[in-house]
Design a protein around this motif. Sequence first.
Motif, PDB file in Angstrom:
ATOM      1  N   ILE A   2       9.504  -3.701  33.582  1.00  0.00           N
ATOM      2  CA  ILE A   2      11.018  -4.013  33.648  1.00  0.00           C
ATOM      3  C   ILE A   2      12.011  -3.238  32.570  1.00  0.00           C
ATOM      4  O   ILE A   2      12.260  -3.578  31.669  1.00  0.00           O
ATOM      5  CB  ILE A   2      11.206  -5.584  33.265  1.00  0.00           C
ATOM      6  CG1 ILE A   2      10.041  -5.821  34.069  1.00  0.00           C
ATOM      7  CG2 ILE A   2      12.408  -6.123  34.014  1.00  0.00           C
ATOM      8  CD1 ILE A   2       9.742  -7.667  33.821  1.00  0.00           C
ATOM      9  N   LYS A   3      12.235  -1.881  33.195  1.00  0.00           N
ATOM     10  CA  LYS A   3      13.294  -1.764  32.373  1.00  0.00           C
ATOM     11  C   LYS A   3      14.293  -2.323  31.186  1.00  0.00           C
ATOM     12  O   LYS A   3      14.865  -1.536  30.660  1.00  0.00           O
ATOM     13  CB  LYS A   3      13.558  -0.174  32.815  1.00  0.00           C
ATOM     14  CG  LYS A   3      12.613   0.951  33.582  1.00  0.00           C
ATOM     15  CD  LYS A   3      11.457   1.888  31.886  1.00  0.00           C
ATOM     16  CE  LYS A   3      10.533   2.697  32.602  1.00  0.00           C
ATOM     17  NZ  LYS A   3       9.264   1.855  31.984  1.00  0.00           N
ATOM     18  N   GLU A   4      14.890  -2.678  32.082  1.00  0.00           N
ATOM     19  CA  GLU A   4      15.773  -3.312  31.145  1.00  0.00           C
ATOM     20  C   GLU A   4      15.710  -4.455  30.755  1.00  0.00           C
ATOM     21  O   GLU A   4      16.896  -4.764  29.798  1.00  0.00           O
ATOM     22  CB  GLU A   4      16.943  -3.894  32.517  1.00  0.00           C
ATOM     23  CG  GLU A   4      16.272  -5.139  33.064  1.00  0.00           C
ATOM     24  CD  GLU A   4      15.818  -5.093  34.561  1.00  0.00           C
ATOM     25  OE1 GLU A   4      15.644  -5.256  35.357  1.00  0.00           O
ATOM     26  OE2 GLU A   4      15.277  -3.166  34.443  1.00  0.00           O
ATOM     27  N   GLN A   5      14.615  -5.108  30.535  1.00  0.00           N
ATOM     28  CA  GLN A   5      13.616  -6.124  28.987  1.00  0.00           C
ATOM     29  C   GLN A   5      14.111  -5.630  28.008  1.00  0.00           C
ATOM     30  O   GLN A   5      12.404  -4.460  28.366  1.00  0.00           O
ATOM     31  CB  GLN A   5      12.548  -6.936  29.943  1.00  0.00           C
ATOM     32  CG  GLN A   5      13.029  -7.431  30.684  1.00  0.00           C
ATOM     33  CD  GLN A   5      13.943  -8.893  30.335  1.00  0.00           C
ATOM     34  OE1 GLN A   5      13.836  -9.738  29.154  1.00  0.00           O
ATOM     35  NE2 GLN A   5      14.508  -9.494  31.299  1.00  0.00           N
ATOM     36  N   LYS A   6      14.958  -5.449  26.751  1.00  0.00           N
ATOM     37  CA  LYS A   6      14.271  -4.776  25.807  1.00  0.00           C
ATOM     38  C   LYS A   6      14.408  -6.496  25.037  1.00  0.00           C
ATOM     39  O   LYS A   6      15.622  -6.966  25.754  1.00  0.00           O
ATOM     40  CB  LYS A   6      15.235  -3.510  25.673  1.00  0.00           C
ATOM     41  CG  LYS A   6      14.347  -2.245  26.361  1.00  0.00           C
ATOM     42  CD  LYS A   6      15.803  -1.315  26.408  1.00  0.00           C
ATOM     43  CE  LYS A   6      15.257  -0.239  27.096  1.00  0.00           C
ATOM     44  NZ  LYS A   6      16.835   1.093  27.323  1.00  0.00           N
ATOM     45  N   HIS A   7      14.925  -5.814  23.917  1.00  0.00           N
ATOM     46  CA  HIS A   7      14.770  -6.825  22.397  1.00  0.00           C
ATOM     47  C   HIS A   7      14.533  -5.814  21.046  1.00  0.00           C
ATOM     48  O   HIS A   7      13.776  -5.353  20.640  1.00  0.00           O
ATOM     49  CB  HIS A   7      14.465  -8.074  22.070  1.00  0.00           C
ATOM     50  CG  HIS A   7      14.542  -9.729  21.506  1.00  0.00           C
ATOM     51  ND1 HIS A   7      15.702  -9.893  22.330  1.00  0.00           N
ATOM     52  CD2 HIS A   7      14.483  -9.702  20.151  1.00  0.00           C
ATOM     53  CE1 HIS A   7      15.860 -10.802  21.290  1.00  0.00           C
ATOM     54  NE2 HIS A   7      15.604 -11.012  20.820  1.00  0.00           N
ATOM     55  N   LYS A   8      15.864  -6.675  20.030  1.00  0.00           N
ATOM     56  CA  LYS A   8      15.779  -6.273  19.049  1.00  0.00           C
ATOM     57  C   LYS A   8      15.969  -7.466  17.861  1.00  0.00           C
ATOM     58  O   LYS A   8      16.499  -8.374  18.587  1.00  0.00           O
ATOM     59  CB  LYS A   8      16.623  -5.230  18.209  1.00  0.00           C
ATOM     60  CG  LYS A   8      16.677  -4.404  17.392  1.00  0.00           C
ATOM     61  CD  LYS A   8      17.923  -2.849  17.124  1.00  0.00           C
ATOM     62  CE  LYS A   8      19.306  -3.407  16.965  1.00  0.00           C
ATOM     63  NZ  LYS A   8      20.583  -2.174  16.841  1.00  0.00           N
ATOM     64  N   LEU A   9      15.343  -7.240  16.858  1.00  0.00           N
ATOM     65  CA  LEU A   9      15.068  -8.213  15.866  1.00  0.00           C
ATOM     66  C   LEU A   9      14.373  -7.886  14.786  1.00  0.00           C
ATOM     67  O   LEU A   9      14.185  -7.434  14.243  1.00  0.00           O
ATOM     68  CB  LEU A   9      14.017  -9.464  16.496  1.00  0.00           C
ATOM     69  CG  LEU A   9      13.233 -10.539  15.088  1.00  0.00           C
ATOM     70  CD1 LEU A   9      14.280 -11.939  16.031  1.00  0.00           C
ATOM     71  CD2 LEU A   9      11.763 -10.954  15.973  1.00  0.00           C
ATOM     72  N   LEU A  10      15.392  -8.474  13.570  1.00  0.00           N
ATOM     73  CA  LEU A  10      15.540  -8.217  12.235  1.00  0.00           C
ATOM     74  C   LEU A  10      14.407  -8.900  11.805  1.00  0.00           C
ATOM     75  O   LEU A  10      14.560 -10.379  11.659  1.00  0.00           O
ATOM     76  CB  LEU A  10      16.965  -8.529  11.363  1.00  0.00           C
ATOM     77  CG  LEU A  10      17.231  -8.483  10.299  1.00  0.00           C
ATOM     78  CD1 LEU A  10      16.792  -6.586   9.767  1.00  0.00           C
ATOM     79  CD2 LEU A  10      18.494  -8.183  10.088  1.00  0.00           C
ATOM     80  N   LEU A  11      13.494  -8.396  11.626  1.00  0.00           N
ATOM     81  CA  LEU A  11      12.391  -8.871  10.333  1.00  0.00           C
ATOM     82  C   LEU A  11      13.130  -9.122   9.106  1.00  0.00           C
ATOM     83  O   LEU A  11      12.878  -8.162   7.737  1.00  0.00           O
ATOM     84  CB  LEU A  11      10.832  -8.739  10.775  1.00  0.00           C
ATOM     85  CG  LEU A  11      10.913  -7.876  11.781  1.00  0.00           C
ATOM     86  CD1 LEU A  11       9.180  -6.971  12.239  1.00  0.00           C
ATOM     87  CD2 LEU A  11      10.852  -9.843  12.320  1.00  0.00           C
ATOM     88  N   GLU A  12      12.852 -10.253   8.455  1.00  0.00           N
ATOM     89  CA  GLU A  12      13.449 -10.455   6.336  1.00  0.00           C
ATOM     90  C   GLU A  12      12.736 -10.679   5.863  1.00  0.00           C
ATOM     91  O   GLU A  12      11.176 -10.864   6.216  1.00  0.00           O
ATOM     92  CB  GLU A  12      14.635 -11.704   6.935  1.00  0.00           C
ATOM     93  CG  GLU A  12      15.328 -11.986   8.165  1.00  0.00           C
ATOM     94  CD  GLU A  12      16.087 -13.130   8.489  1.00  0.00           C
ATOM     95  OE1 GLU A  12      17.130 -13.616   7.775  1.00  0.00           O
ATOM     96  OE2 GLU A  12      15.234 -13.605   9.176  1.00  0.00           O
TER      97      GLU A  12
END
Length: 196
Positions: A148-158
Amino acid sequence: MFEDEINLRLPNSDIRYFSNFISAKKADFYFEKFRKNIPWQQDDIKVFGKTYPQPRLTALFGNNGKPYSYSNITMQPHEFTPELLEIKKHIEAKTNVVFTTCLLNCYRDGNDSNGWHADNEKELGQRPVIGSVTLGQERFFHLKHRKIKEQKHKLLLEHGSLLLMEGETQHQWLHQIAKTKKQIGERINLTFRVIK
């Protein structure tokens, strides 16, 4: 201890993030210990027929003597250190999974990275559980769905955080730590897994 739990609720995945998994003071202690005492290595990887030094340092630890192979690299495990065992127990209490192996990555600066991939090697079995701890510099973790091309996510790993990936995640999603032009410090990442 786990009050800061975020469930990413992405399709075909089971991904949870715990920002304060390890206290800042303890995380500082682990970071210094691993920086100085881990036998870091830099292997060569082959990309499209060309050989390059891997853009980060790595080390493998385990308790069952089993090697781990990815990208034409086969690593032999060292015995777990007391600090790695402490963190391992802490994650196991959270997951009810007994981990056999920890792959450590050291990202020395923004040029060090890890390209798009999934932790879906045969020896990890079906629906592998990956427990990923960040120490030191926070970095963005990018996810994209395979279909699913529009399924993206970005998360800051602390610093001191735990990212848990379970279920279908490794079969349906790819992840990466991208390069950055920013002047940033060192990040040590511990990825606990089960090698069958």
